[in-house]
Motif scaffolding. Structure first.
Motif, short mmCIF file in Angstrom:
data_model
loop_
_atom_site.label_atom_id
_atom_site.label_comp_id
_atom_site.label_asym_id
_atom_site.label_seq_id
_atom_site.Cartn_x
_atom_site.Cartn_y
_atom_site.Cartn_z
N LYS A 91 4.14 10.00 -5.06
CA LYS A 91 5.51 9.46 -4.92
C LYS A 91 6.56 10.45 -5.37
CE LYS A 91 4.36 5.51 -6.93
NZ LYS A 91 2.94 5.30 -6.60
N ALA A 92 6.22 11.36 -6.28
CA ALA A 92 7.19 12.36 -6.74
C ALA A 92 7.64 13.26 -5.59
CB ALA A 92 6.58 13.22 -7.85
N ARG A 93 6.82 13.43 -4.59
CA ARG A 93 7.23 14.17 -3.40
C ARG A 93 7.74 13.23 -2.32
NH1 ARG A 93 3.55 17.65 0.98
NH2 ARG A 93 5.08 17.47 2.65
N ARG A 94 7.09 12.10 -2.16
CA ARG A 94 7.38 11.23 -1.02
C ARG A 94 8.77 10.60 -1.09
NH1 ARG A 94 3.56 6.98 -1.71
NH2 ARG A 94 4.25 6.14 0.30
N ILE A 95 9.20 10.16 -2.27
CA ILE A 95 10.51 9.50 -2.37
C ILE A 95 11.65 10.48 -2.07
CG2 ILE A 95 12.11 8.37 -3.96
CD1 ILE A 95 9.71 7.00 -5.23
N PRO A 96 11.69 11.68 -2.69
CA PRO A 96 12.76 12.62 -2.30
C PRO A 96 12.69 13.01 -0.83
CG PRO A 96 11.76 13.29 -4.38
CD PRO A 96 10.90 12.19 -3.81
N GLN A 97 11.48 13.14 -0.29
CA GLN A 97 11.35 13.50 1.12
C GLN A 97 11.91 12.40 2.00
OE1 GLN A 97 7.64 15.26 2.40
NE2 GLN A 97 7.70 14.21 4.36
N LEU A 98 11.66 11.14 1.63
CA LEU A 98 12.20 10.02 2.40
C LEU A 98 13.72 10.04 2.39
CD1 LEU A 98 11.95 7.22 3.82
CD2 LEU A 98 11.87 6.21 1.52
N LEU A 99 14.33 10.16 1.21
CA LEU A 99 15.79 10.12 1.09
C LEU A 99 16.42 11.32 1.80
CD1 LEU A 99 16.07 9.05 -2.66
CD2 LEU A 99 16.26 7.61 -0.63
N ALA A 126 0.82 -1.20 0.00
CA ALA A 126 0.00 0.00 0.00
C ALA A 126 0.86 1.26 0.00
CB ALA A 126 -0.94 -0.01 1.21
N GLN A 127 1.98 1.23 0.71
CA GLN A 127 2.88 2.37 0.73
C GLN A 127 3.44 2.67 -0.65
OE1 GLN A 127 5.84 1.25 3.60
NE2 GLN A 127 4.35 1.10 5.27
N VAL A 128 3.79 1.63 -1.39
CA VAL A 128 4.36 1.81 -2.73
C VAL A 128 3.28 2.24 -3.72
CG1 VAL A 128 5.51 0.65 -4.66
CG2 VAL A 128 6.26 0.22 -2.30
N ALA A 175 4.04 15.86 7.09
CA ALA A 175 3.49 14.57 6.65
C ALA A 175 2.73 14.75 5.34
CB ALA A 175 2.56 14.00 7.71
N VAL A 176 2.96 13.84 4.40
CA VAL A 176 2.28 13.86 3.12
C VAL A 176 0.91 13.23 3.30
CG1 VAL A 176 2.36 13.12 0.71
CG2 VAL A 176 4.49 13.63 1.93
N ARG A 177 -0.13 13.98 2.99
CA ARG A 177 -1.49 13.48 3.14
C ARG A 177 -1.83 12.59 1.95
NH1 ARG A 177 -2.92 14.45 8.42
NH2 ARG A 177 -2.00 16.42 9.06
N LEU A 178 -2.34 11.39 2.23
CA LEU A 178 -2.67 10.43 1.20
C LEU A 178 -4.18 10.18 1.22
CD1 LEU A 178 0.24 7.88 1.80
CD2 LEU A 178 0.15 9.73 0.13
N PRO A 179 -4.90 10.66 0.20
CA PRO A 179 -6.36 10.46 0.20
C PRO A 179 -6.75 8.99 0.25
CG PRO A 179 -5.71 12.05 -1.47
CD PRO A 179 -4.44 11.44 -0.95
N GLY A 183 7.03 11.20 7.73
CA GLY A 183 5.92 11.80 7.00
C GLY A 183 5.86 11.44 5.53
N ALA A 184 6.92 10.83 5.01
CA ALA A 184 6.90 10.37 3.62
C ALA A 184 6.02 9.15 3.44
CB ALA A 184 8.32 10.07 3.14
N GLN A 185 5.59 8.53 4.53
CA GLN A 185 4.64 7.42 4.50
C GLN A 185 5.21 6.18 3.80
OE1 GLN A 185 2.07 7.88 6.29
NE2 GLN A 185 1.14 9.88 6.01
N PHE A 186 6.49 5.89 4.04
CA PHE A 186 7.10 4.67 3.50
C PHE A 186 7.50 3.72 4.62
CE2 PHE A 186 7.87 6.96 -0.57
CZ PHE A 186 7.35 6.00 -1.43
N GLY A 187 6.91 3.88 5.79
CA GLY A 187 7.24 3.00 6.91
C GLY A 187 8.28 3.60 7.83
#
Length: 236
Positions: A35-43, A28-30, A222-226, A154-158
């Motif tokens: 993701k264009a915001r979440r992946i750079p935010q995670l790294l 579900a996370q993937v 935190a990235v809000r995920l609808p 907040g990137a919501q990748f665990g």
């Protein structure tokens, strides 16, 4: 003249507020959007977290509670700091099982990136000269540690191994994040000290301030995920 008919009062249900960190498995996370915001935010969050750890270590005024526990474990078992880190990570991940905390991409990258970023920061970070510089390293490191912790969460990748304990306990106990994080920091710092780890004024400051700071930063980054809140809306 007849009195006016009484006006019916209808109660308006309180708006539903989805959790800042909804519980999602790795798939579900993937699959989740943004993701264009979440992946750079995670790294960026993980790299910044590693740099903040080294700032605190270089301050010489006391490291975070988990590092105190790692040092004490290494001394008690006669193993290196690195082996103690790996051992604690393994035990912490096993504790995820009763908490039913789902791992994710962030869990794996936490192990791979944070240590590398800390080592890289150590090669370029000037050694602090004087008490004011040490205090500056401590304050900057503390705020940066909390901010980058919230950023990668907040990137919501665990969660990372240690932050998974925090998020799992928040979900199960329904206590505020600040309370849970502070309780964890105090507990692991105390256990590390009993095992022979080194405490400092920075350790106490981190234990008391880390939870409230993460709790303050997390709703902002935190990235809000609808998709995450859709099941909750359908079940109402």
């Amino acid at each position: 003249m007849a009195p006016p008919a009484p006006t019916a009062h209808t109660s308006v249900p309180a708006p539903h507020h989805p959790p800042v960190l909804p519980r999602m498995n790795a798939f579900a996370q993937v699959r989740a959007a943004r993701k264009a915001r979440r992946i750079p935010q995670l790294l960026f969050g993980l790299a910044g977290y590693g740099a903040a750890v080294m700032l605190l270590v270089q301050s010489g005024l006391g490291a975070a509670g988990w590092n105190v526990l790692t040092e004490g474990t290494g001394k008690s078992l006669g193993i290196s700091f690195g082996w103690a880190t790996n051992l604690i990570s393994l035990l912490v991940l096993l504790a995820w099982i009763p908490l039913r905390e789902p791992p994710g991409l962030g869990t794996l990258l936490n192990v791979a990136i944070v240590g590398f970023a800390a080592d890289a920061t150590a090669t370029v970070l000037p050694h602090p000269q004087g008490s004011l510089t040490r205090i500056g390293y401590l304050v900057l490191g503390l705020v940066a540690l909390a901010f980058f912790d919230a950023l990668y969460l907040g990137a919501q990748f665990g969660s990372g191994p240690r932050d998974g304990i925090m998020t799992g306990l928040v979900r199960l106990t329904h206590l505020p994040l600040a309370v849970v994080r502070t309780g964890i920091e105090v507990t692991v710092a105390g256990a590390g000290w009993l095992l022979g780890g080194t405490l400092g004024i920075g350790t106490v400051l981190i234990a008391l301030c880390m939870g409230p700071l993460v709790g303050c930063f997390l709703p902002l980054v935190a990235v809000r995920l609808p998709e995450a809140s859709a099941p909750a809306r359908r079940s109402r």
